[in-house]
Scaffold this active site. Structure first.
Site, PDB file in Angstrom:
ATOM      1  N   CYS A   1      31.612  48.835  40.971  1.00  0.00           N
ATOM      2  CA  CYS A   1      30.999  47.789  40.186  1.00  0.00           C
ATOM      3  C   CYS A   1      29.618  48.239  39.743  1.00  0.00           C
ATOM      4  O   CYS A   1      29.288  49.417  39.796  1.00  0.00           O
ATOM      5  CB  CYS A   1      30.889  46.503  41.012  1.00  0.00           C
ATOM      6  SG  CYS A   1      32.426  46.045  41.849  1.00  0.00           S
TER       7      CYS A   1
ATOM      8  N   LEU B   1      34.433  45.426  39.087  1.00  0.00           N
ATOM      9  CA  LEU B   1      35.684  46.122  38.798  1.00  0.00           C
ATOM     10  C   LEU B   1      36.525  45.988  40.054  1.00  0.00           C
ATOM     11  O   LEU B   1      36.215  46.583  41.089  1.00  0.00           O
ATOM     12  CB  LEU B   1      35.429  47.593  38.469  1.00  0.00           C
ATOM     13  CG  LEU B   1      36.667  48.460  38.192  1.00  0.00           C
ATOM     14  CD1 LEU B   1      37.389  47.991  36.939  1.00  0.00           C
ATOM     15  CD2 LEU B   1      36.277  49.928  38.041  1.00  0.00           C
TER      16      LEU B   1
ATOM     17  N   ILE C   1      38.946  46.444  42.952  1.00  0.00           N
ATOM     18  CA  ILE C   1      39.649  47.582  43.539  1.00  0.00           C
ATOM     19  C   ILE C   1      40.311  47.180  44.853  1.00  0.00           C
ATOM     20  O   ILE C   1      41.499  47.421  45.063  1.00  0.00           O
ATOM     21  CB  ILE C   1      38.686  48.766  43.807  1.00  0.00           C
ATOM     22  CG1 ILE C   1      37.992  49.206  42.509  1.00  0.00           C
ATOM     23  CG2 ILE C   1      39.430  49.929  44.444  1.00  0.00           C
ATOM     24  CD1 ILE C   1      38.880  49.875  41.498  1.00  0.00           C
ATOM     25  N   ILE C   2      39.535  46.608  45.762  1.00  0.00           N
ATOM     26  CA  ILE C   2      40.044  46.178  47.069  1.00  0.00           C
ATOM     27  C   ILE C   2      39.867  44.670  47.201  1.00  0.00           C
ATOM     28  O   ILE C   2      38.769  44.153  46.953  1.00  0.00           O
ATOM     29  CB  ILE C   2      39.320  46.912  48.211  1.00  0.00           C
ATOM     30  CG1 ILE C   2      39.667  48.401  48.178  1.00  0.00           C
ATOM     31  CG2 ILE C   2      39.683  46.317  49.570  1.00  0.00           C
ATOM     32  CD1 ILE C   2      38.913  49.234  49.189  1.00  0.00           C
TER      33      ILE C   2
ATOM     34  N   GLY D   1      30.392  50.483  45.043  1.00  0.00           N
ATOM     35  CA  GLY D   1      30.980  51.607  45.757  1.00  0.00           C
ATOM     36  C   GLY D   1      32.166  51.201  46.592  1.00  0.00           C
ATOM     37  O   GLY D   1      32.819  50.187  46.342  1.00  0.00           O
ATOM     38  N   GLU D   2      32.464  52.016  47.594  1.00  0.00           N
ATOM     39  CA  GLU D   2      33.572  51.761  48.517  1.00  0.00           C
ATOM     40  C   GLU D   2      33.153  52.192  49.920  1.00  0.00           C
ATOM     41  O   GLU D   2      32.553  53.261  50.096  1.00  0.00           O
ATOM     42  CB  GLU D   2      34.832  52.546  48.127  1.00  0.00           C
ATOM     43  CG  GLU D   2      35.343  52.271  46.715  1.00  0.00           C
ATOM     44  CD  GLU D   2      35.931  50.891  46.532  1.00  0.00           C
ATOM     45  OE1 GLU D   2      36.158  50.193  47.547  1.00  0.00           O
ATOM     46  OE2 GLU D   2      36.156  50.493  45.373  1.00  0.00           O
TER      47      GLU D   2
ATOM     48  N   SER E   1      38.798  63.242  42.692  1.00  0.00           N
ATOM     49  CA  SER E   1      38.375  64.470  42.032  1.00  0.00           C
ATOM     50  C   SER E   1      37.778  65.433  43.052  1.00  0.00           C
ATOM     51  O   SER E   1      37.557  65.074  44.201  1.00  0.00           O
ATOM     52  CB  SER E   1      37.359  64.140  40.929  1.00  0.00           C
ATOM     53  OG  SER E   1      37.090  65.261  40.113  1.00  0.00           O
TER      54      SER E   1
END
Length: 614
Positions: free
Chosen positions: A2, A49, A51-52, A75-76, A358
């Site tokens: 995000c 955004l 994601i989880i 982040g994550e 990546s």
């Protein structure tokens, strides 16, 4: 993944309107939703955004039970489930299954010490109403960006994921930092803690900040460590594969589709083989098969692994056309040529997935760059006592510059003198030669690098170079473009090599297993042979090559750049006559000045975008 923005100590009356404008500037980082928090002292804005935990319960700003703690987070956190269980056992009540809420309750339980427990990529801000203090923190390697400034007309404190948000705050003073240009011409990226915007700073990786009553206190909570431990080649091969498999397992946790970037090199190939995604993504350049296009190699590996590969070929027109947009998303001028194809690669991937893995970080952690490996000639030359080589080096500086004198000069220098990181575009004297006088006073690149070298003064040369690249080149160049180019297309880029557990393991690998007479990144390549065909495991590093040197010999692009060099505003910064001479020499094939021309051109494109158009 995000983006967030915020300000404190601000006397503006229309806080909601301002924070919404700041949030809109980073909609690309979080197109799914947005919300804000404000009270008398602090205002937070957030773009999400998902994601989880895709539910609304995971939206931000995030609060604890009594709403005395407020969080915005980008982040994550990959180990959030383990930390969550620990906090539940301590009595904390969760409303969501997100990693964000773990930070909230973790801070509530441990304070800033929660940072010691986190494993992931992150930048976040926490407002603690109880202590009336603001905590800003950035992850261990600097994977996620975090900027802050007090360069405001009313002493407002601004912070956020991208600098462009500050332009939406009425008290922000947009000024060019003149000191940033000279080191940029050497590094090809913004090499200082202070950015190209006067008074705007990057919070350093592995650091956190406490802001209270208008004062700033910055502390380091983690640092990269190299502590070699004895072990056989086979033992380290096993450790690498086990640690990397665990890291990839953590990094693939997601409630949305996950793919991977894939070039022809070992790093992304290794990650892809461990991940086994459904889709891989590759880009190359038209008309340069086998030179600037490795998409066929990526497709071949994907077929061997039974993975669907999506690839795209781009051309010069697309690259020059999109460069102003690329530099807008970058926030600061960034002349790494690979930023351009990475923009298009992210665009391609965004059509199919929301998360990509990546291979960034492998070269820095496992020692994959050519700079790290001494040539046979240098090994022989270094048998001569250093005092003699030192004398020869100083004498050679007085002679005309060529390959021999350059070799003799560097052969009598310490690693701190001759290695400033992976990119060196203009030598410092060359930068001064093209800059106008008022821009020649920027800091020396050697002063910048020595702040890092001092922390590893007792290590060997290889470790010193790796440490410098991990602290300077990696966050300043590699990770910055990875974040900004992926987020420009609203996708999350994850980097399994840059995990603190991977770094702890890699920091124990003896130097001779990192680099030796056989290869760079030696033991990582050996480990990758367990999951990759040998030709991929041992493929030489190519990077992300871009045919700019060929494009600038074409009249169309030569004239495009020349027109920019001759604009009136350029005279503020450069001796335009010398710039055009350099461009002419390249166009006529007399010298290869492509990287220098591109670095100057990128700065001018960026400056025009931020200081003329905006």
């Amino acid at each position: 993944m995000c983006g967030f923005v915020g300000f404190a100590n601000s006397n503006v009356t229309n806080k909601e309107q301002i924070i919404q404008a700041m949030m809109e500037a980073i909609r690309h980082r979080g197109p799914d939703s947005g919300d804000y928090f404000t009270d008398k002292q602090v205002t937070f804005g957030f773009r999400r955004l998902s994601i989880i935990d895709l539910t609304d319960e995971a939206s931000q700003p995030m609060y604890n039970e009594d709403k005395s703690i407020v969080l915005v987070f980008n982040g994550e956190i990959y180990n959030f489930q383990e930390i969550r269980q620990q906090l539940i056992e301590k009595g904390h009540v969760f409303k969501s299954h997100s990693d964000s809420e773990v930070i909230v309750h973790g801070y509530e339980e441990f304070g800033p010490d929660i940072l010691q427990k986190l494993r992931g990529m992150f930048a976040f801000a926490i407002w603690d109403k109880n202590t009336e203090s603001l905590l800003l923190a950035r992850d261990h390697f600097g994977i996620k960006p975090l900027y802050y400034t007090q360069n405001t007309t009313d002493q407002s404190f601004l912070f956020g994921s991208e600098i462009k948000t500050f332009l939406q705050h009425p008290s922000f003073q947009k000024e060019l930092n003149r000191d940033a240009l000279k080191p940029y011409l050497t590094f090809q990226y913004s090499g200082m803690d202070e950015t190209f915007f006067q008074g705007v700073y990057k919070l350093k990786p592995g650091h956190y900040m406490l802001y209270k009553n208008g004062t700033i206190e910055i502390k380091q909570y983690w640092d990269i460590a190299f502590n070699e431990q004895a072990g056989t080649e086979e033992e380290y091969i096993k450790r690498i594969n086990n640690t990397m498999q665990e890291s990839v397992e953590y990094h693939k946790i997601s409630d949305v589709k996950v793919g991977s970037f894939l070039s022809g090199g070992v790093d992304s190939s290794y990650i892809t083989a461990l991940l086994q995604p459904n889709k891989t993504f590759s880009v190359g350049f038209k008309d340069y098969e086998g030179i600037f296009n490795e998409t066929n190699i990526a497709q071949e590996l994907s077929e061997k692994l039974n993975i669907e590969n999506h690839r795209e070929l781009i051309n010069a027109d697309q690259c020059f056309e999109k460069l102003p947009e690329i530099q807008y998303y970058m926030d600061e001028p960034q002349a790494n040529l690979s930023s351009v194809p990475l923009y298009f690669l992210s665009q391609l991937a965004s059509k199919h997935v929301t998360v990509v893995l990546s291979g960034e970080g492998a070269d820095e952690i496992f020692a994959g760059y050519d700079w790290y490996r001494k040539s046979k000639k240098l090994v022989k030359y270094e048998k001569i006592p250093f005092a003699i080589r030192r004398f020869i080096s100083k004498s050679s500086k007085l002679l005309p510059k060529n390959k021999l004198t350059s070799f003799l000069v560097k052969g009598g220098q310490t690693i701190e003198e001759k290695f400033i990181g992976q990119a060196i575009i203009f030598e410092e004297s060359e930068a001064n030669d093209v800059l106008t006088e008022r821009y020649q006073a920027g800091p020396s690149v050697f002063n910048i690098t020595n702040t890092h070298y001092r922390k590893v003064k007792d290590k060997d040369e290889l470790t010193k170079m790796q440490y410098l690249d991990l602290k300077q080149w990696l966050p300043g160049d590699i990770l910055l473009k990875a974040d900004k180019m992926s987020m420009a297309h609203s996708i999350e880029l994850r980097v399994p090599f840059l995990d603190k557990k991977v770094m702890e393991m890699a920091g124990e690998i003896p130097s001779h297993l990192r680099v030796n007479e056989k290869d760079t990144k030696y033991v990582l390549r050996k480990a990758s042979e367990k999951v990759l065909p040998e030709e991929w495991a041992n493929r030489k590093k190519v990077g992300f090559p871009v045919p700019v040197r060929h494009w600038l010999k074409e009249d169309k692009y030569y004239n495009l750049v020349k027109e920019m060099f001759q604009r009136d505003f350029v005279k503020e910064f450069f001796n335009t006559t010398k710039l055009v001479e350099m461009l002419d020499e390249h166009h006529e094939g007399k010298h290869n000045h492509a990287r220098k021309i591109w670095t100057v051109y990128v700065f001018l494109v960026w400056y025009q975008k931020y200081f003329i158009e905006l």
